[in-house]
Design a protein around this motif. Structure first.
Motif, PDB file in Angstrom:
ATOM      1  N   MET A   1       0.829  -1.215   0.000  1.00  0.00           N
ATOM      2  CA  MET A   1       0.000   0.000   0.000  1.00  0.00           C
ATOM      3  C   MET A   1       0.864   1.267   0.000  1.00  0.00           C
ATOM      4  SD  MET A   1      -3.216  -0.625   2.541  1.00  0.00           S
ATOM      5  CE  MET A   1      -4.662  -1.515   1.976  1.00  0.00           C
ATOM      6  N   ALA A   2       1.966   1.207   0.684  1.00  0.00           N
ATOM      7  CA  ALA A   2       2.802   2.399   0.807  1.00  0.00           C
ATOM      8  C   ALA A   2       3.655   2.646  -0.422  1.00  0.00           C
ATOM      9  CB  ALA A   2       3.706   2.281   2.036  1.00  0.00           C
ATOM     10  N   ALA A   3       3.807   1.637  -1.271  1.00  0.00           N
ATOM     11  CA  ALA A   3       4.579   1.817  -2.499  1.00  0.00           C
ATOM     12  C   ALA A   3       3.874   2.806  -3.416  1.00  0.00           C
ATOM     13  CB  ALA A   3       4.755   0.478  -3.203  1.00  0.00           C
ATOM     14  N   GLU A   4       4.637   3.462  -4.267  1.00  0.00           N
ATOM     15  CA  GLU A   4       4.037   4.395  -5.218  1.00  0.00           C
ATOM     16  C   GLU A   4       3.079   3.647  -6.134  1.00  0.00           C
ATOM     17  OE1 GLU A   4       4.257   7.648  -5.346  1.00  0.00           O
ATOM     18  OE2 GLU A   4       5.536   7.635  -3.560  1.00  0.00           O
ATOM     19  N   PRO A   5       1.932   4.257  -6.497  1.00  0.00           N
ATOM     20  CA  PRO A   5       0.969   3.594  -7.391  1.00  0.00           C
ATOM     21  C   PRO A   5       1.632   3.101  -8.669  1.00  0.00           C
ATOM     22  CG  PRO A   5       0.027   5.607  -6.497  1.00  0.00           C
ATOM     23  CD  PRO A   5       1.469   5.587  -6.073  1.00  0.00           C
ATOM     24  N   GLY A   6       1.370   1.860  -8.993  1.00  0.00           N
ATOM     25  CA  GLY A   6       1.946   1.271 -10.198  1.00  0.00           C
ATOM     26  C   GLY A   6       3.336   0.702 -10.010  1.00  0.00           C
ATOM     27  N   ARG A  84      11.741   3.883  13.907  1.00  0.00           N
ATOM     28  CA  ARG A  84      12.428   3.301  15.061  1.00  0.00           C
ATOM     29  C   ARG A  84      11.646   3.556  16.344  1.00  0.00           C
ATOM     30  NH1 ARG A  84      18.589   5.441  13.717  1.00  0.00           N
ATOM     31  NH2 ARG A  84      18.921   4.158  11.846  1.00  0.00           N
ATOM     32  N   ILE A  85      11.184   4.785  16.522  1.00  0.00           N
ATOM     33  CA  ILE A  85      10.404   5.130  17.720  1.00  0.00           C
ATOM     34  C   ILE A  85       9.072   4.390  17.716  1.00  0.00           C
ATOM     35  CG2 ILE A  85       9.251   7.009  18.938  1.00  0.00           C
ATOM     36  CD1 ILE A  85      11.424   8.889  17.790  1.00  0.00           C
ATOM     37  N   LEU A  86       8.419   4.356  16.558  1.00  0.00           N
ATOM     38  CA  LEU A  86       7.130   3.680  16.442  1.00  0.00           C
ATOM     39  C   LEU A  86       7.276   2.184  16.700  1.00  0.00           C
ATOM     40  CD1 LEU A  86       4.138   4.183  15.700  1.00  0.00           C
ATOM     41  CD2 LEU A  86       4.746   3.641  13.328  1.00  0.00           C
ATOM     42  N   GLY A  87       8.333   1.589  16.159  1.00  0.00           N
ATOM     43  CA  GLY A  87       8.560   0.162  16.352  1.00  0.00           C
ATOM     44  C   GLY A  87       8.899  -0.182  17.791  1.00  0.00           C
ATOM     45  N   GLY A 118       2.291  -3.641  12.764  1.00  0.00           N
ATOM     46  CA  GLY A 118       2.984  -3.515  11.486  1.00  0.00           C
ATOM     47  C   GLY A 118       2.199  -2.740  10.450  1.00  0.00           C
ATOM     48  N   ALA A 119       0.865  -2.651  10.617  1.00  0.00           N
ATOM     49  CA  ALA A 119       0.063  -1.838   9.702  1.00  0.00           C
ATOM     50  C   ALA A 119       0.482  -0.373   9.773  1.00  0.00           C
ATOM     51  CB  ALA A 119      -1.424  -1.975  10.046  1.00  0.00           C
ATOM     52  N   LEU A 120       0.893   0.059  10.956  1.00  0.00           N
ATOM     53  CA  LEU A 120       1.389   1.413  11.133  1.00  0.00           C
ATOM     54  C   LEU A 120       2.855   1.518  10.715  1.00  0.00           C
ATOM     55  CD1 LEU A 120      -0.052   2.052  14.741  1.00  0.00           C
ATOM     56  CD2 LEU A 120      -1.203   2.408  12.553  1.00  0.00           C
ATOM     57  N   LEU A 121       3.634   0.551  11.151  1.00  0.00           N
ATOM     58  CA  LEU A 121       5.084   0.603  10.951  1.00  0.00           C
ATOM     59  C   LEU A 121       5.474   0.454   9.485  1.00  0.00           C
ATOM     60  CD1 LEU A 121       7.764   0.842  12.442  1.00  0.00           C
ATOM     61  CD2 LEU A 121       7.752  -1.635  12.745  1.00  0.00           C
ATOM     62  N   GLY A 122       4.776  -0.400   8.756  1.00  0.00           N
ATOM     63  CA  GLY A 122       5.109  -0.610   7.350  1.00  0.00           C
ATOM     64  C   GLY A 122       4.980   0.667   6.533  1.00  0.00           C
ATOM     65  N   TRP A 123       3.901   1.395   6.778  1.00  0.00           N
ATOM     66  CA  TRP A 123       3.689   2.642   6.045  1.00  0.00           C
ATOM     67  C   TRP A 123       4.756   3.676   6.404  1.00  0.00           C
ATOM     68  CZ3 TRP A 123      -0.099   3.840   2.378  1.00  0.00           C
ATOM     69  CH2 TRP A 123      -0.142   5.174   1.980  1.00  0.00           C
ATOM     70  N   SER A 124       5.023   3.820   7.699  1.00  0.00           N
ATOM     71  CA  SER A 124       5.985   4.843   8.123  1.00  0.00           C
ATOM     72  C   SER A 124       7.396   4.521   7.636  1.00  0.00           C
ATOM     73  CB  SER A 124       5.964   4.988   9.642  1.00  0.00           C
ATOM     74  OG  SER A 124       6.581   3.872  10.275  1.00  0.00           O
ATOM     75  N   ALA A 125       7.721   3.229   7.519  1.00  0.00           N
ATOM     76  CA  ALA A 125       9.055   2.844   7.064  1.00  0.00           C
ATOM     77  C   ALA A 125       9.288   3.262   5.616  1.00  0.00           C
ATOM     78  CB  ALA A 125       9.245   1.338   7.209  1.00  0.00           C
ATOM     79  N   VAL A 126       8.225   3.287   4.817  1.00  0.00           N
ATOM     80  CA  VAL A 126       8.340   3.668   3.408  1.00  0.00           C
ATOM     81  C   VAL A 126       8.162   5.168   3.217  1.00  0.00           C
ATOM     82  CG1 VAL A 126       7.316   3.394   1.104  1.00  0.00           C
ATOM     83  CG2 VAL A 126       7.552   1.413   2.617  1.00  0.00           C
ATOM     84  N   ARG A 127       7.170   5.750   3.901  1.00  0.00           N
ATOM     85  CA  ARG A 127       6.821   7.161   3.678  1.00  0.00           C
ATOM     86  C   ARG A 127       7.455   8.122   4.679  1.00  0.00           C
ATOM     87  NH1 ARG A 127       2.283   7.835   0.250  1.00  0.00           N
ATOM     88  NH2 ARG A 127       2.228   6.023  -1.145  1.00  0.00           N
ATOM     89  N   GLY A 128       7.930   7.622   5.813  1.00  0.00           N
ATOM     90  CA  GLY A 128       8.543   8.490   6.808  1.00  0.00           C
ATOM     91  C   GLY A 128       7.566   9.150   7.756  1.00  0.00           C
ATOM     92  N   SER A 129       6.278   8.856   7.599  1.00  0.00           N
ATOM     93  CA  SER A 129       5.236   9.385   8.482  1.00  0.00           C
ATOM     94  C   SER A 129       4.008   8.498   8.317  1.00  0.00           C
ATOM     95  CB  SER A 129       4.902  10.841   8.127  1.00  0.00           C
ATOM     96  OG  SER A 129       4.394  10.916   6.805  1.00  0.00           O
ATOM     97  N   LEU A 130       2.909   8.847   8.988  1.00  0.00           N
ATOM     98  CA  LEU A 130       1.688   8.064   8.895  1.00  0.00           C
ATOM     99  C   LEU A 130       0.601   8.843   8.163  1.00  0.00           C
ATOM    100  CD1 LEU A 130       1.420   6.496  12.481  1.00  0.00           C
ATOM    101  CD2 LEU A 130       2.221   5.402  10.380  1.00  0.00           C
ATOM    102  N   LEU A 136      -5.049   3.884   9.701  1.00  0.00           N
ATOM    103  CA  LEU A 136      -5.973   3.632  10.814  1.00  0.00           C
ATOM    104  C   LEU A 136      -7.079   2.641  10.439  1.00  0.00           C
ATOM    105  CD1 LEU A 136      -6.264   7.092  12.613  1.00  0.00           C
ATOM    106  CD2 LEU A 136      -4.799   5.134  13.149  1.00  0.00           C
ATOM    107  N   PRO A 137      -7.709   2.753   9.249  1.00  0.00           N
ATOM    108  CA  PRO A 137      -8.646   1.698   8.849  1.00  0.00           C
ATOM    109  C   PRO A 137      -7.966   0.342   8.691  1.00  0.00           C
ATOM    110  CG  PRO A 137      -8.990   3.661   7.513  1.00  0.00           C
ATOM    111  CD  PRO A 137      -7.732   3.876   8.301  1.00  0.00           C
ATOM    112  N   LEU A 138      -6.721   0.350   8.202  1.00  0.00           N
ATOM    113  CA  LEU A 138      -5.980  -0.900   8.050  1.00  0.00           C
ATOM    114  C   LEU A 138      -5.709  -1.535   9.411  1.00  0.00           C
ATOM    115  CD1 LEU A 138      -4.513  -2.832   6.100  1.00  0.00           C
ATOM    116  CD2 LEU A 138      -2.465  -1.418   6.392  1.00  0.00           C
TER     117      LEU A 138
END
Length: 241
Positions: A1-6, A84-87, A118-130, A136-138
């Motif tokens: 989900m956090a990857a760029e579209p396409g 790192r903080i979130l994890g 990990g639903a939160l952490l995965g996104w932040s690891a790619v995008r740097g924020s939430l 939140l729905p995820l």
């Protein structure tokens, strides 16, 4: 989900999260076995666990936990500072979860909060924020999904739990279990749909989601909650939709 579209997800990030999930979930199991050894020996399904059965000593369990956490730290340090903080903050959930069955009839909900971090952490690891509209729905979906499969799982132990004096949603819901888990299943699927919509995912995502919802529906309505074997079989199948 956090990857760029396409775009395909970053392979390195997939590998890090795959290893991290394996290590941290394993650490959670180790903590659970250490704290629950006095309970595990009284429950038919858990009395053969390594520490409860005496195959391993508590010191060996603690040593193994130290290795798991050290390796997990090595993975966490490869992420950005926000992640790192979130994890690291998830460790509070990991260490406190085993105590919940002694305090509340909703330990499965607490497990959902823990396992789906990990639903939160995965996104932040790619995008740097939430992005709260996606993560939140995820996260909510994962919590409800956990309530479905772990409540079914808990029905294996309900007689033993009553004797030992620990709590679970299986005991809380009782004869209304299927109605409750159906509700949580609906919330889970709807939340996944909302998360995917907000992440601008295409039709294949929603087609797979429809198939998964059908399979979950079949699992809920065919499970025999009075059969330990069937509860275990459905538990194994549901988490791997």
């Amino acid at each position: 989900m956090a990857a760029e579209p396409g775009s395909l997800p970053d392979f390195k990030m997939l590998a890090l999260f795959g290893c991290g999930a394996f290590l941290l979930r394993g650490a959670g199991c180790t903590i659970n076995d250490l704290l629950d050894q006095d309970i595990d020996v009284k429950v038919e399904r858990t009395k053969v666990r390594p520490i409860a059965s005496g195959l391993l000593t508590p010191f060996q369990g603690i040593s193994f936990l130290g290795v798991q956490l050290l390796l997990g730290l090595g993975i966490l340090l490869q992420l950005n500072n926000y992640s790192r903080i979130l994890g690291a903050s998830s460790l509070l959930l990991v260490f406190s979860y085993p105590l919940m069955k002694r305090m509340t009839f909703w330990p499965q909900a607490y497990l959902g909060l823990t396992f789906n971090w990990g639903a939160l952490l995965g996104w932040s690891a790619v995008r740097g924020s939430l992005d709260p509209f996606v993560v939140l729905p995820l996260y909510l979906s994962g919590v409800c999904w956990t309530l479905v499969y772990d409540t079914i799982y808990a029905h294996q132990d309900k007689e033993d739990d009553l004797k030992v004096g620990v709590k679970s949603t299986a005991l809380r819901f009782g004869d209304l279990t299927k109605e409750w888990v159906t509700g949580f299943g609906i919330i889970s699927i709807c939340s996944l749909a909302l998360s995917g919509y907000n992440a601008h995912l295409g039709w294949p995502y929603f087609a797979c989601l429809a198939a998964a919802s059908g399979q979950m529906t079949w699992q809920i309505y065919t499970v025999d909650l009075s059969s330990r074997a069937d509860c275990n079989r459905k538990y194994v199948l549901i988490p791997y939709n």
